[in-house]
Design an enzyme around this catalytic site. Sequence first.
Site, mmCIF file in Angstrom:
data_model
loop_
_atom_site.group_PDB
_atom_site.id
_atom_site.type_symbol
_atom_site.label_atom_id
_atom_site.label_comp_id
_atom_site.label_asym_id
_atom_site.label_seq_id
_atom_site.Cartn_x
_atom_site.Cartn_y
_atom_site.Cartn_z
ATOM 1 N N ARG A 1 7.813 -2.540 -6.896
ATOM 2 C CA ARG A 1 8.717 -3.594 -6.438
ATOM 3 C C ARG A 1 9.973 -3.548 -7.296
ATOM 4 O O ARG A 1 9.897 -3.518 -8.526
ATOM 5 C CB ARG A 1 8.072 -4.964 -6.577
ATOM 6 C CG ARG A 1 6.730 -5.107 -5.866
ATOM 7 C CD ARG A 1 6.474 -6.567 -5.529
ATOM 8 N NE ARG A 1 5.095 -6.853 -5.161
ATOM 9 C CZ ARG A 1 4.553 -6.590 -3.973
ATOM 10 N NH1 ARG A 1 5.260 -5.965 -3.042
ATOM 11 N NH2 ARG A 1 3.299 -6.901 -3.717
ATOM 12 N N THR B 1 4.453 -13.050 -12.825
ATOM 13 C CA THR B 1 4.024 -13.122 -11.430
ATOM 14 C C THR B 1 2.537 -13.478 -11.359
ATOM 15 O O THR B 1 1.725 -12.874 -12.056
ATOM 16 C CB THR B 1 4.264 -11.763 -10.754
ATOM 17 O OG1 THR B 1 5.661 -11.541 -10.729
ATOM 18 C CG2 THR B 1 3.709 -11.734 -9.346
ATOM 19 N N THR C 1 -3.556 -9.359 -9.672
ATOM 20 C CA THR C 1 -2.712 -10.550 -9.715
ATOM 21 C C THR C 1 -3.470 -11.769 -9.196
ATOM 22 O O THR C 1 -3.282 -12.878 -9.672
ATOM 23 C CB THR C 1 -1.447 -10.333 -8.847
ATOM 24 O OG1 THR C 1 -0.818 -9.109 -9.236
ATOM 25 C CG2 THR C 1 -0.455 -11.457 -9.018
ATOM 26 N N LYS D 1 -0.359 -22.168 -4.413
ATOM 27 C CA LYS D 1 0.816 -22.322 -3.573
ATOM 28 C C LYS D 1 0.348 -22.770 -2.195
ATOM 29 O O LYS D 1 -0.816 -22.589 -1.841
ATOM 30 C CB LYS D 1 1.631 -21.036 -3.524
ATOM 31 C CG LYS D 1 0.888 -19.786 -3.110
ATOM 32 C CD LYS D 1 1.812 -18.597 -3.332
ATOM 33 C CE LYS D 1 1.204 -17.284 -2.881
ATOM 34 N NZ LYS D 1 0.252 -16.726 -3.860
ATOM 35 N N ARG E 1 -9.394 -7.358 -5.064
ATOM 36 C CA ARG E 1 -9.088 -6.993 -3.674
ATOM 37 C C ARG E 1 -9.363 -5.509 -3.472
ATOM 38 O O ARG E 1 -8.890 -4.674 -4.228
ATOM 39 C CB ARG E 1 -7.621 -7.311 -3.355
ATOM 40 C CG ARG E 1 -7.385 -8.800 -3.357
ATOM 41 C CD ARG E 1 -6.047 -9.187 -2.807
ATOM 42 N NE ARG E 1 -5.876 -10.620 -2.968
ATOM 43 C CZ ARG E 1 -4.707 -11.241 -2.951
ATOM 44 N NH1 ARG E 1 -3.595 -10.562 -2.767
ATOM 45 N NH2 ARG E 1 -4.640 -12.551 -3.105
ATOM 46 N N HIS F 1 -2.263 -11.803 2.473
ATOM 47 C CA HIS F 1 -1.417 -11.335 3.562
ATOM 48 C C HIS F 1 -1.795 -9.931 4.022
ATOM 49 O O HIS F 1 -1.159 -9.399 4.924
ATOM 50 C CB HIS F 1 0.022 -11.323 3.066
ATOM 51 C CG HIS F 1 0.122 -10.604 1.748
ATOM 52 N ND1 HIS F 1 -0.374 -11.153 0.590
ATOM 53 C CD2 HIS F 1 0.565 -9.378 1.433
ATOM 54 C CE1 HIS F 1 -0.210 -10.287 -0.397
ATOM 55 N NE2 HIS F 1 0.357 -9.201 0.078
ATOM 56 N N ASP G 1 -1.444 -19.706 1.918
ATOM 57 C CA ASP G 1 -0.705 -20.187 0.750
ATOM 58 C C ASP G 1 0.769 -19.773 0.750
ATOM 59 O O ASP G 1 1.577 -20.345 0.033
ATOM 60 C CB ASP G 1 -1.411 -19.812 -0.570
ATOM 61 C CG ASP G 1 -1.670 -18.326 -0.720
ATOM 62 O OD1 ASP G 1 -1.280 -17.553 0.194
ATOM 63 O OD2 ASP G 1 -2.266 -17.938 -1.734
ATOM 64 N N GLU H 1 7.786 -18.842 -6.087
ATOM 65 C CA GLU H 1 7.866 -17.412 -6.330
ATOM 66 C C GLU H 1 8.642 -16.751 -5.200
ATOM 67 O O GLU H 1 8.587 -17.207 -4.050
ATOM 68 C CB GLU H 1 6.472 -16.797 -6.360
ATOM 69 C CG GLU H 1 5.620 -17.261 -7.498
ATOM 70 C CD GLU H 1 4.331 -16.462 -7.555
ATOM 71 O OE1 GLU H 1 4.220 -15.597 -8.424
ATOM 72 O OE2 GLU H 1 3.472 -16.684 -6.699
ATOM 73 N N GLU H 2 9.287 -15.645 -5.552
ATOM 74 C CA GLU H 2 10.027 -14.889 -4.546
ATOM 75 C C GLU H 2 9.115 -14.354 -3.445
ATOM 76 O O GLU H 2 9.570 -14.084 -2.348
ATOM 77 C CB GLU H 2 10.817 -13.750 -5.205
ATOM 78 C CG GLU H 2 10.026 -12.856 -6.171
ATOM 79 C CD GLU H 2 8.959 -12.027 -5.525
ATOM 80 O OE1 GLU H 2 9.226 -11.531 -4.416
ATOM 81 O OE2 GLU H 2 7.870 -11.849 -6.130
ATOM 82 N N SER H 3 7.837 -14.205 -3.759
ATOM 83 C CA SER H 3 6.880 -13.619 -2.814
ATOM 84 C C SER H 3 6.407 -14.663 -1.790
ATOM 85 O O SER H 3 5.228 -14.698 -1.439
ATOM 86 C CB SER H 3 5.692 -13.038 -3.561
ATOM 87 O OG SER H 3 5.134 -14.002 -4.434
HETATM 88 C C1 G16 Z 1 -0.471 -13.231 -5.211
HETATM 89 C C2 G16 Z 1 -0.183 -14.149 -6.359
HETATM 90 C C3 G16 Z 1 1.281 -14.452 -6.402
HETATM 91 C C4 G16 Z 1 2.093 -13.174 -6.455
HETATM 92 C C5 G16 Z 1 1.725 -12.299 -5.291
HETATM 93 C C6 G16 Z 1 2.367 -10.925 -5.351
HETATM 94 O O1 G16 Z 1 -0.221 -13.890 -4.024
HETATM 95 O O2 G16 Z 1 -0.888 -15.352 -6.275
HETATM 96 O O3 G16 Z 1 1.516 -15.224 -7.534
HETATM 97 O O4 G16 Z 1 3.452 -13.460 -6.423
HETATM 98 O O5 G16 Z 1 0.339 -12.091 -5.289
HETATM 99 O O6 G16 Z 1 1.863 -10.243 -6.424
HETATM 100 P P1 G16 Z 1 2.151 -8.710 -6.631
HETATM 101 O O7 G16 Z 1 3.650 -8.583 -6.739
HETATM 102 O O8 G16 Z 1 1.443 -8.379 -7.899
HETATM 103 O O9 G16 Z 1 1.661 -7.953 -5.428
HETATM 104 P P2 G16 Z 1 -1.228 -13.793 -2.809
HETATM 105 O O10 G16 Z 1 -0.569 -14.597 -1.721
HETATM 106 O O11 G16 Z 1 -1.363 -12.321 -2.499
HETATM 107 O O12 G16 Z 1 -2.503 -14.377 -3.301
#
Ligand code: G16
Length: 545
Positions: free
Chosen positions: A498, A346, A19, A378, A23, A115, A283, A365-367
Amino acid sequence: MMNIKTVPTQPFADQKPGTSGLRKKVPVFQQPHYLENFVQSIFDSLEGFQGQTLVLGGDGRYYNRQAIQIILKMAAASGFGRVLVGRSGILSTPAASCVIRKNAAFGGIILSASHNPAGPNEDFGIKYNISNGGPAPEKVTEAIFARSTAIATYKILDVADVDLDKLGSFKLGEMNVEVIDAVNDYAQLMESLFDCDRIRELLASGHFRMCMDSMHAVTGPYAHRLFEQRLGAPLGTVQNGEPLEDFGGGHPDPNLVYAHDLVERLFGDNAPDFGAASDGDGDRNMILGRHFFVTPSDSLAVLAANAKLVPAYRDGLAGIARSMPTSQAADRVAAQLGIDCYETPTGWKFFGNLLDAGKATLCGEESFGTGSNHVREKDGLWAVLFWLNILSVRQQSVEQIVREHWQTYGRNYYSRHDYEGVESDRANALVTDLRAAMPTLKGKQFGGYQVDYCDDFSYTDPVDGSVSQKQGIRLGFTDGSRIVFRLSGTGTQGATLRVYLESYESNPAHHNRDPQVALRDLIAIAEQVAQIRQFTGMEQPTVIT
Ligand code: G16
């Protein structure tokens, strides 16, 4: 004389970006050639960067410093003209986006696993951002992955490590390296967007108390500078403000489970008026009022409805964009404002085109992600400042503002249930079964709920026409309620399922329910349809937000 080494290597099979970039656990990145292969695959997929500027920084987690040294030497060997690197290798993700845009850079490399926890056996990550400051779109990440499966050599300058702890410029081979203050450009941008005089009045009034939890991650220096030094909040407003390589052993995910220090304060006796937290790379954000949690989907809707109170958005919004699993609360605001609301898969990368084309101004986003056209990521502290701007003008509590919002627009009850660390095979089997069941679900009755549609979300980008398929299984009911199932694309071990749950309540007399109670029937339907317990072997979700 430049000393460029060409090093033979072999492809790794697992370098497909998820996404948000690649990682993996730190020991995976520490394998010989692993990071180098990926970095060379990025450079090999780009055209025309010779002599151009690259921005480089990360969230300061374990392995950040080593990775920065390697990338600098590789950028020099590949012919970049200049690298802007945050002091000590630090740049928050939104600050990196800001620096790319401000300096018209060719692109940027951001080192972060967001995170996720940090340390020698925890997570690390790398992603490439394009010249608009945003995450590379899928066609770029696919090209990087394709290259990573065929790579045979990489190039690196054979020189000693450089000192990144002092501001200033120096040459690395023929490339200029500029070590920049990580906070300056970003702080200036923030001050240009918001009504800082009013925020200062509020924070310095003595009647309003705020608490910002940086969770020992990257926003510490940014938050100290902005809130305490520039906006007059008392010292001590920022807690856990010193970035640590292991984030203090914590899990810098700003939600009710992991930001427990902050949650305890905001839900305790003599709680402050306002609380906020951000994540590893700065972010994400979580917003709390006294004894009150603002769900991220509601936060986006409230920001949109109040945007005119903020100088940068005084002339109105072009449109709003939200990821598909995010609640439809923002759609209601967009409808009232007479502007478009876009539903994307997403991943922040899907907002880039909409922002560049001027179709959307706010995204969320909900996240726990919210942002705007000011950068292409973000932005956690931006969201905090936006809330402070609203609070300073409206002079009401967070809770009052959200409750009034529900009275006007109705309440979208919302919750996400995560099942973390599921064996990949079992999670995939669940999804396969669910896909197979999709055609039989339409029209089906579950208690009071009738299935209106069931599909696997597919998105056609309205700007460049690119199509992204299989972005989450949606079960929509005739009353507008929804259940969405998808597998996370950011984990580093096993799979995370999820389950997103949403229902709508227009009657203010029913706005006081616990979301888990309000969504009880939908939770049961999700179990019935997807057999979550059986497939995951888990009785309960590991995290509920
Ligand atoms: C990343 C993406 C977000 C996404 C989140 C969760 O955030 O930039 O757009 O909503 O992952 O993604 P998933 O549901 O696939 O785990 P971040 O803050 O991890 O870079």
